[in-house]
Design a protein around this motif. Structure first.
Motif, mmCIF file in Angstrom:
data_model
loop_
_atom_site.group_PDB
_atom_site.id
_atom_site.type_symbol
_atom_site.label_atom_id
_atom_site.label_comp_id
_atom_site.label_asym_id
_atom_site.label_seq_id
_atom_site.Cartn_x
_atom_site.Cartn_y
_atom_site.Cartn_z
ATOM 1 N N CYS A 142 0.733 -1.101 0.026
ATOM 2 C CA CYS A 142 0.066 0.021 0.153
ATOM 3 C C CYS A 142 0.886 1.258 -0.080
ATOM 4 O O CYS A 142 1.797 1.085 0.662
ATOM 5 C CB CYS A 142 -0.877 0.077 1.389
ATOM 6 S SG CYS A 142 -2.107 1.401 1.244
ATOM 7 N N LEU A 175 -0.364 4.034 1.464
ATOM 8 C CA LEU A 175 -0.756 4.948 2.498
ATOM 9 C C LEU A 175 -0.290 3.984 3.742
ATOM 10 O O LEU A 175 0.035 2.620 3.775
ATOM 11 C CB LEU A 175 -1.884 5.269 2.595
ATOM 12 C CG LEU A 175 -2.377 6.265 1.464
ATOM 13 C CD1 LEU A 175 -3.863 6.614 1.573
ATOM 14 C CD2 LEU A 175 -1.524 7.625 1.421
ATOM 15 N N ARG A 176 -0.561 4.501 4.852
ATOM 16 C CA ARG A 176 -0.356 3.794 6.228
ATOM 17 C C ARG A 176 -1.388 4.103 7.339
ATOM 18 O O ARG A 176 -0.999 4.995 8.021
ATOM 19 C CB ARG A 176 1.140 3.565 6.838
ATOM 20 C CG ARG A 176 2.229 3.080 6.217
ATOM 21 C CD ARG A 176 1.892 1.445 6.082
ATOM 22 N NE ARG A 176 3.013 0.878 5.387
ATOM 23 C CZ ARG A 176 3.246 0.708 4.276
ATOM 24 N NH1 ARG A 176 2.315 1.195 3.360
ATOM 25 N NH2 ARG A 176 4.321 0.047 3.557
ATOM 26 N N CYS A 177 -2.659 3.860 7.009
ATOM 27 C CA CYS A 177 -3.624 4.317 8.265
ATOM 28 C C CYS A 177 -3.315 3.741 9.318
ATOM 29 O O CYS A 177 -2.999 2.435 9.430
ATOM 30 C CB CYS A 177 -5.109 3.750 7.554
ATOM 31 S SG CYS A 177 -5.453 4.516 5.910
ATOM 32 N N CYS A 211 -5.698 0.455 9.945
ATOM 33 C CA CYS A 211 -5.901 -0.332 8.800
ATOM 34 C C CYS A 211 -5.987 -1.870 9.414
ATOM 35 O O CYS A 211 -5.493 -2.389 10.212
ATOM 36 C CB CYS A 211 -4.500 -0.660 8.056
ATOM 37 S SG CYS A 211 -4.589 -1.575 6.429
ATOM 38 N N SER A 251 -0.114 -3.798 4.348
ATOM 39 C CA SER A 251 0.464 -2.292 4.377
ATOM 40 C C SER A 251 1.571 -2.240 5.344
ATOM 41 O O SER A 251 2.592 -2.277 4.826
ATOM 42 C CB SER A 251 -0.709 -1.219 5.081
ATOM 43 O OG SER A 251 -1.188 -1.788 6.149
ATOM 44 N N GLY A 285 -4.331 -3.905 1.309
ATOM 45 C CA GLY A 285 -3.605 -3.293 0.576
ATOM 46 C C GLY A 285 -4.289 -2.056 -0.477
ATOM 47 O O GLY A 285 -5.424 -2.091 -0.576
ATOM 48 N N ASN A 292 -7.962 3.473 -2.319
ATOM 49 C CA ASN A 292 -8.272 4.681 -1.456
ATOM 50 C C ASN A 292 -8.146 5.746 -2.037
ATOM 51 O O ASN A 292 -8.205 6.914 -1.721
ATOM 52 C CB ASN A 292 -6.769 4.667 -0.542
ATOM 53 C CG ASN A 292 -5.394 4.636 -1.428
ATOM 54 O OD1 ASN A 292 -5.481 5.059 -2.328
ATOM 55 N ND2 ASN A 292 -4.453 3.986 -0.689
ATOM 56 N N LYS A 329 -8.870 8.880 2.347
ATOM 57 C CA LYS A 329 -8.423 8.849 3.840
ATOM 58 C C LYS A 329 -8.346 10.233 4.456
ATOM 59 O O LYS A 329 -7.848 11.080 3.943
ATOM 60 C CB LYS A 329 -7.205 8.203 3.875
ATOM 61 C CG LYS A 329 -7.347 6.752 3.451
ATOM 62 C CD LYS A 329 -8.199 5.922 4.590
ATOM 63 C CE LYS A 329 -8.525 4.564 4.062
ATOM 64 N NZ LYS A 329 -9.197 4.491 2.969
HETATM 65 S S1 SF4 Z 1 -6.820 0.821 4.987
HETATM 66 FE FE1 SF4 Z 1 -6.302 0.743 2.845
HETATM 67 S S2 SF4 Z 1 -5.187 2.832 2.436
HETATM 68 FE FE2 SF4 Z 1 -5.188 2.556 4.696
HETATM 69 S S3 SF4 Z 1 -3.359 1.290 4.920
HETATM 70 FE FE3 SF4 Z 1 -4.996 -0.168 4.864
HETATM 71 S S4 SF4 Z 1 -4.925 -0.898 2.835
HETATM 72 FE FE4 SF4 Z 1 -3.689 1.026 2.823
#
Ligand code: SF4
Ligand SMILES: C[S@@+](CC[C@H](N)C(=O)[O-])C[C@H]1O[C@@H](n2cnc3c(N)ncnc32)[C@H](O)[C@@H]1O
Ligand SMILES: Nc1nc2[nH]cc(C(=O)O)c2c(=O)[nH]1
Ligand SMILES: [Mg+2]
Length: 274
Positions: A61, A63-65, A68, A74, A104, A131, A148
């Motif tokens: 991924c 990003l790194r929410c 998650c 991720s 991901g 995302n 996000k």
């Molecule tokens: S929720 Fe989606 S965008 Fe956010 S870290 Fe997880 S996989 Fe990535």
């Protein structure tokens, strides 16, 4: 089908940035994808909730929410490479008309396009969970876009328990920089049937959602109806959802947006392959 327990942190993927964790160690088939899991379940989220579907979860991924619910795609990407042929054979074992491509972030992989084309050729309905930071040209029946919000950013106070501290610090900056790409969002809503599915914790998230919608309505050539906007409670477990869902349902009614449950969490909590 759990496909691997090997961890790949720092490979050199094609198309995807190496730091997205989408790279390869060992052989990557020409048309292959790093797959974290592939399973049959009910679509748990959004306008197609309840529809039997095969889920293909790619790894890696951009990003790194902090929240998650797919940590092993991720923060700690784990996967085995499968060729297009292997993925299709695995999908066809199940009696489903719907396929959900998720991660991901599935759209970091250019090979996702060939998979979507092959699924389209075979008559499947395809949903892509994304995302919204990458727009690719592919046969997608429903773009399920989850932009996000600031509340997803992994600050020191809200990094995942298992994440390396230095790693989380670096990602805080990159996540904040990359999480919204208005051009990509506009391209996705213009090109595909879509839903905008926001992960919400409380009322503090609403001004940002309203601002983003106003900006997107300004730049996009297609209407974005309130009906296209879904609020989804943050929570990877039943316990956490019990804390957030009523508040989010109230916010949906207050603003005239849809509420979406997380059916799979209600049914199976946070079990893998659900
Ligand atoms: S929720 Fe989606 S965008 Fe956010 S870290 Fe997880 S996989 Fe990535
Ligand atoms: C794991 S993501 C993969 C697809 C893509 N990366 C994205 O974020 O949209 C799948 C969906 O789960 C949502 N999600 C992830 N963690 C969540 C959580 N803790 N609570 C609620 N939704 C979550 C995402 O917003 C997205 O809609
Ligand atoms: N049942 C079920 N429905 C889902 N809808 C979107 C999911 C995802 O992780 O993208 C998901 C998932 O992980 N499970
Ligand atoms: Mg999920």
């Amino acid at each position: 089908m759990p496909v691997s327990d090997s961890v790949d942190r720092d490979g050199e993927g094609e198309g995807a940035d190496a730091r997205d964790g989408a790279g390869t160690r060992g052989e990557r088939p020409d048309d292959g994808l790093p797959i974290n899991e592939l399973f049959y379940s009910l679509q748990g989220e959004g306008t197609l909730a309840g529809v039997p579907s095969v889920f293909v979860r790619t790894s890696g991924c951009n990003l790194r929410c902090w929240f998650c619910d797919s940590y092993h795609t991720s923060w700690e990407p784990t996967h085995a490479y499968m060729s297009l042929e292997e993925i299709l054979a695995e999908i066809e074992r199940h009696d489903a008309d719907h396929v959900v491509l998720t991660g991901g972030e599935p759209l970091i992989h250019e090979e996702s396009v060939a998979l979507l084309e092959a699924l389209d050729d075979r008559g499947y309905h395809t949903t892509v969970e994304t995302n919204g930071t990458i727009d690719r040209d592919a046969p997608i029946d429903l773009a399920s876009i989850s932009p996000k919000l600031e509340s997803s950013t992994p600050t020191p106070e809200r990094a995942p328990d298992d994440a390396d501290e230095a790693d989380a610090e670096q990602w805080a900056e990159r996540h904040e920089r990359d999480r919204i790409d208005l051009e990509a969002l506009a391209g996705l809503v213009e090109d595909y049937d879509f839903q905008l599915k926001f992960v919400v914790t409380d009322g503090d998230d609403m001004p940002e959602i309203l601002d983003l919608l106003a900006e997107l309505r300004d730049v996009a050539d297609v209407p974005i109806r309130d009906d296209d906007v879904l609020l989804m409670p943050e929570g990877a477990t039943r316990e956490r959802l019990a804390e957030t869902r009523t508040r989010v349902a109230d916010l949906a009614m207050e603003h005239g947006f849809r509420y979406t449950p997380r059916l799979h969490v209600d049914l199976w909590n946070d079990a893998p392959e659900t």
